[in-house]
Design a protein around this motif. Structure first.
Motif, short mmCIF file in Angstrom:
data_model
loop_
_atom_site.label_atom_id
_atom_site.label_comp_id
_atom_site.label_asym_id
_atom_site.label_seq_id
_atom_site.Cartn_x
_atom_site.Cartn_y
_atom_site.Cartn_z
N SER A 71 0.84 -1.20 0.00
CA SER A 71 0.00 0.00 0.00
C SER A 71 0.87 1.25 0.00
O SER A 71 2.04 1.21 0.39
N THR A 88 3.38 6.70 1.94
CA THR A 88 3.97 8.04 2.08
C THR A 88 2.96 9.12 1.73
O THR A 88 2.09 8.90 0.90
N HIS A 93 11.15 12.20 2.18
CA HIS A 93 10.37 11.12 1.54
C HIS A 93 9.17 11.66 0.77
O HIS A 93 8.08 11.11 0.84
N LYS A 105 1.94 9.72 -4.65
CA LYS A 105 1.95 8.71 -3.59
C LYS A 105 2.78 7.50 -4.02
O LYS A 105 2.53 6.92 -5.07
N LEU A 106 3.77 7.16 -3.22
CA LEU A 106 4.58 5.98 -3.50
C LEU A 106 4.52 5.02 -2.32
O LEU A 106 4.34 5.46 -1.19
N THR A 107 4.68 3.74 -2.60
CA THR A 107 4.79 2.80 -1.48
C THR A 107 6.21 2.92 -0.92
O THR A 107 7.09 3.51 -1.54
N ALA A 108 6.40 2.30 0.25
CA ALA A 108 7.71 2.41 0.90
C ALA A 108 8.81 1.86 0.01
O ALA A 108 9.87 2.47 -0.16
N THR A 109 8.56 0.70 -0.62
CA THR A 109 9.58 0.10 -1.48
C THR A 109 9.82 0.94 -2.72
O THR A 109 10.97 1.12 -3.14
N GLU A 110 8.74 1.45 -3.29
CA GLU A 110 8.89 2.30 -4.48
C GLU A 110 9.77 3.50 -4.17
O GLU A 110 10.65 3.86 -4.95
N PHE A 111 9.56 4.09 -2.99
CA PHE A 111 10.36 5.27 -2.65
C PHE A 111 11.82 4.88 -2.44
O PHE A 111 12.74 5.57 -2.90
N TYR A 131 8.35 -3.41 -9.90
CA TYR A 131 8.37 -2.12 -9.22
C TYR A 131 8.78 -0.99 -10.15
O TYR A 131 8.29 0.13 -10.04
N MET A 132 9.69 -1.28 -11.09
CA MET A 132 10.07 -0.24 -12.04
C MET A 132 8.89 0.15 -12.92
O MET A 132 8.70 1.31 -13.25
N ARG A 133 8.09 -0.85 -13.28
CA ARG A 133 6.92 -0.53 -14.10
C ARG A 133 5.97 0.39 -13.31
O ARG A 133 5.46 1.37 -13.84
N ARG A 173 7.47 3.90 -13.09
CA ARG A 173 7.36 4.62 -14.36
C ARG A 173 5.96 5.13 -14.56
O ARG A 173 5.73 6.24 -15.01
N LYS A 174 4.99 4.26 -14.22
CA LYS A 174 3.59 4.66 -14.41
C LYS A 174 3.27 5.89 -13.58
O LYS A 174 2.53 6.77 -13.99
N LYS A 175 3.85 5.93 -12.37
CA LYS A 175 3.53 7.04 -11.49
C LYS A 175 4.33 8.31 -11.83
O LYS A 175 3.82 9.42 -11.66
#
Lengths: 489, 231
Positions: free
Chosen positions: A486, A489, B145, B155-161, B199-201, B204-206
């Motif tokens: 989810s 942030t 962050h 908005k990003l998830t923790a891993t995405e960030f 996660y890269m996809r 990129r989308k975001k």
């Protein structure tokens, strides 16, 4: 043949012949007062004939002799002596003996003729079976296996060994039946495997009884020569195949060389012409012509570089060195990466990706799949008219396979070319009209097949399409599913 | 850009050396050239370069070794130039401390762009770490962050960030799959390239206005990823 096989059995035949006469004597003894002497003699001929028919000439003659003696002893007066009083009886006795002997002789001859005919028929059958099973074999090991198997059965062997020395050292091998056991003693018989061209090896036989002369000897020689011929045929076939492969690869190499020299020289000619005119100072410093020439040099060096890369890839594919470095990858990511890089080159066309978000991961080599897409799109760019759409789509064909399609709105390709466009240097149109290496599609085919997939081309109602399949499973494992996260942030 | 930046070119092919010296001098760089590994190392020690352009195929020693020996004492960016185009060679060079990898033949604009990126990166590494990375409409605030595009928070998830932060902190550098996976997911997950793909996809989308154009998040096929700020 049968007599020599079992001495015990032939002894039994003699005993049986004597017994038959004994039984006949006992039976006729009851009827002695009712029947005339000549009639009894006639009746005695029956067991004599039967003995010969069933058990052969020897037992037949013995039966005749016994019948003669018992007939004389029991049925000719005076009874129970071997003496003969009446002249008529003497005549009957003599005639009886002669007839019995002649019958035995004739029946025995017919019988042994029949036995010989049966033996020949069996030989013929065995040879027929041997030659039909040897015919069409492509493998020398298989020839040895069949030859040994059939000989083992036909000659009732204890053991058979084949020692084969082929035309090349790699063709030499040993074969034995029963396999993987040590020879019990020195072989009873060694038969050379020989053809008109020379010796090919030998057959070693182990058998307790000696071979019957000459029938089995002859059979054995025929077996050996049939085997030798079959081996020779296999090897000739192999060397012919090798020669054909060499010839074919020679032909391909010269096709490659002529294509490569053509393909290399064309860009080199452009570069040379452009650079020499730039150096010659005929072209004004700041002019469109100068820009054009420089752009041509730039494009042509890229083209040369691609050509060299394609040739390297092709040689990797052909030597089997192209092993995909599989990873779980997203087809959509690979395709859009290619599109991003080709955008410049593909300005003349619309490029569209139509791949569902939930298409599972696919185990492929990222770089190789990139190349497949690049080559298929380049090909589409060459043949489809400008301002048309090139579409990349992928969907699940079934639980095991993904189907990827690169379609364009280009002209159809004649059906007879559809299969062959993946061949090296195969062009539907004349080579001069289209630039390229003639290797792009065969590289695609090589890559897709190395991934365990299948590639083909088809005409669509409104265009043309390259299709390929790829397996979803990687060493039997299905695509992984990643846990969702989810946005915190 | 520092106009007097010192570039050391180590390559055994005289034509390449000649072309690079002419072009780089023209672009106002100070250029030294070496056609052997040992010579290159000696030159680097005598006159520390700001950037090294290194060929992998040298007559006296392996390019990977030159890379490793330079890394023992200098953090100057190393750009590898090679005809070897296998992904294994690229990853090996990056693992030995190279910052970038360019395959021969290359366009000179491409080389100059890589040189500029590398110089800027090394300037950042020496000076204060940038904590806010700006890439076109994107602003990535590493300590807080927060990621914004045209002022609007994404908005990003923790891993995405974590993934984006690692790439952005190494702007311009090629990061190998292994190093990203180890840094973001941990050494135990270093082989799970599929995490990275997925996660890269999402990133990129975001982040990318047009996910297919790939302006900022670049894929280095078979090697890794690179965050790029285009000028």
């Amino acid at each position: 043949m049968r007599h020599s096989t079992a001495p015990l059995q032939s002894l039994l035949h003699y005993v049986l012949a004597i017994l038959t006469i004994a039984v006949t004597t006992v039976l006729l003894n009851f009827l002695r007062d009712v029947l005339d002497t000549p009639l009894i003699a006639l009746l005695f001929l029956l067991p004599v004939g039967l003995s010969t028919a069933y058990w052969g000439l020897g037992p037949g003659i013995l039966a005749a002799l016994c019948a003669f003696l018992t007939f004389n002893y029991f049925f000719i007066q005076p009874y129970y002596t071997f003496r003969v009083h009446q002249t008529g009886d003497l005549l009957v006795l003599t005639v009886f003996f002669v007839v019995a002997a002649v019958i035995s002789q004739l029946v025995g001859q017919a019988r042994s003729g029949l036995a010989a005919a049966t033996a020949r028929e069996r030989e013929a059958t065995q040879l027929y079976e041997l030659s039909t099973s040897l015919a069409g074999l492509q493998d020398d090991q298989a020839v040895a296996r069949i030859l040994a198997g059939q000989a083992l059965q036909a000659f009732r062997l204890e053991r058979i060994e084949l020692s084969v020395a082929g035309p090349l050292p790699v063709n030499a091998f040993e074969f034995s039946l029963p396999p993987a056991s040590a020879a019990p003693r020195k072989p009873e018989r060694i038969v050379p495997l020989q053809t008109a061209r020379g010796p090919l090896g030998e057959i070693r036989l182990w058998r307790i009884e000696p071979l019957a002369q000459p029938a089995e000897e002859r059979m054995l020689r025929i077996f050996a020569s049939q085997g030798a011929m079959a081996l020779e045929r296999v090897w000739l076939g192999q060397s012919e195949t090798r020669a054909r492969v060499l010839e074919e690869s020679d032909r391909l190499k010269s096709a490659l060389l002529s294509s490569v020299s053509h393909e290399l020289r064309t860009p080199l000619a452009t570069i040379k012409a452009a650079v020499s005119s730039l150096r010659g100072g005929q072209v004004p410093w700041k002019s469109a012509a100068r820009e054009d020439l420089l752009a041509a040099v730039d494009d042509e060096t890229d083209h040369l570089n691609r050509l060299v890369g394609n040739l390297l890839d092709m040689s990797r594919i052909e030597s089997g060195a192209l092993k995909p470095q599989r990873q779980w990858n997203l087809i959509s990511e690979i395709a859009s990466g290619v599109l991003a890089r080709m955008r410049q080159a593909a300005q003349s066309h619309r490029l569209v990706i139509d791949i569902s978000e939930d298409l599972p991961l696919v185990p492929v080599d990222y770089v190789q799949m990139e190349q497949v897409f690049t080559n298929l799109i380049s090909n589409s760019l060459k043949y489809a008219p400008p301002d048309t759409t090139i579409r990349i789509s992928a969907r699940k064909q079934d639980a095991l396979t993904v189907l990827v399609q690169v379609s364009n709105q280009g002209p159809p390709v004649p059906e007879e070319h559809l299969d062959r466009i993946f061949d090296k240097f195969y062009r539907v149109t004349a080579a001069d009209r289209v630039t390229g290496t003639g290797l792009g599609l065969s590289i695609c085919k090589g890559i897709i097949e190395a991934h365990g997939g299948h590639i083909w081309a088809e005409n669509l109602p409104d265009g043309f399409s390259f299709n390929f399949t790829l397996p979803f499973l990687w060493d039997g494992a299905p695509p992984p599913r990643l846990p969702l996260e989810s946005e915190t942030t | 850009m520092n106009p007097a930046a010192h570039i050391l070119v180590i390559d055994d092919e005289p034509q390449i050396l000649r072309a690079l010296r002419t072009i780089l001098t023209e672009k106002k760089f100070r250029v030294s050239i070496a056609n052997r590994g040992e010579e290159g190392l000696a030159l680097a020690a005598a006159n520390p370069p700001d950037i090294v352009i290194l060929d992998l195929g040298l007559p006296d020693m392996d390019g990977f070794e030159v890379c490793a020996r330079l890394r023992e004492w200098t953090q100057a960016p190393i750009i590898v130039l090679s005809v070897r185009d296998s992904e294994r060679d690229k990853v090996a060079a990056l693992d030995k401390g190279a910052d970038d990898y360019l395959i021969k033949p290359f366009g000179i604009e491409e080389l100059l762009a890589r040189v500029r990126v590398a110089l800027r990166h090394s300037a950042q590494a020496q000076g204060q770490k940038e904590t806010v990375v700006k890439a076109g409409p994107l602003i990535i605030d590493l300590p807080r962050h927060v990621v914004r595009r045209d002022g609007a928070e994404i908005k990003l998830t923790a891993t995405e960030f974590k993934l984006l932060a690692y790439l952005a902190a190494n702007t311009g550098r090629v990061l190998t799959h292994q190093s990203i996976l180890t840094h973001v997911w941990g050494a135990a997950e270093a082989d799970h390239i599929e995490y990275l793909r997925v996660y890269m996809r999402q990133l990129r989308k975001k982040l990318e206005a047009d996910p297919e154009s790939r302006r900022y998040l670049l894929t280095e096929p078979g090697v890794g990823y690179r965050f790029l700020i285009d000028e």
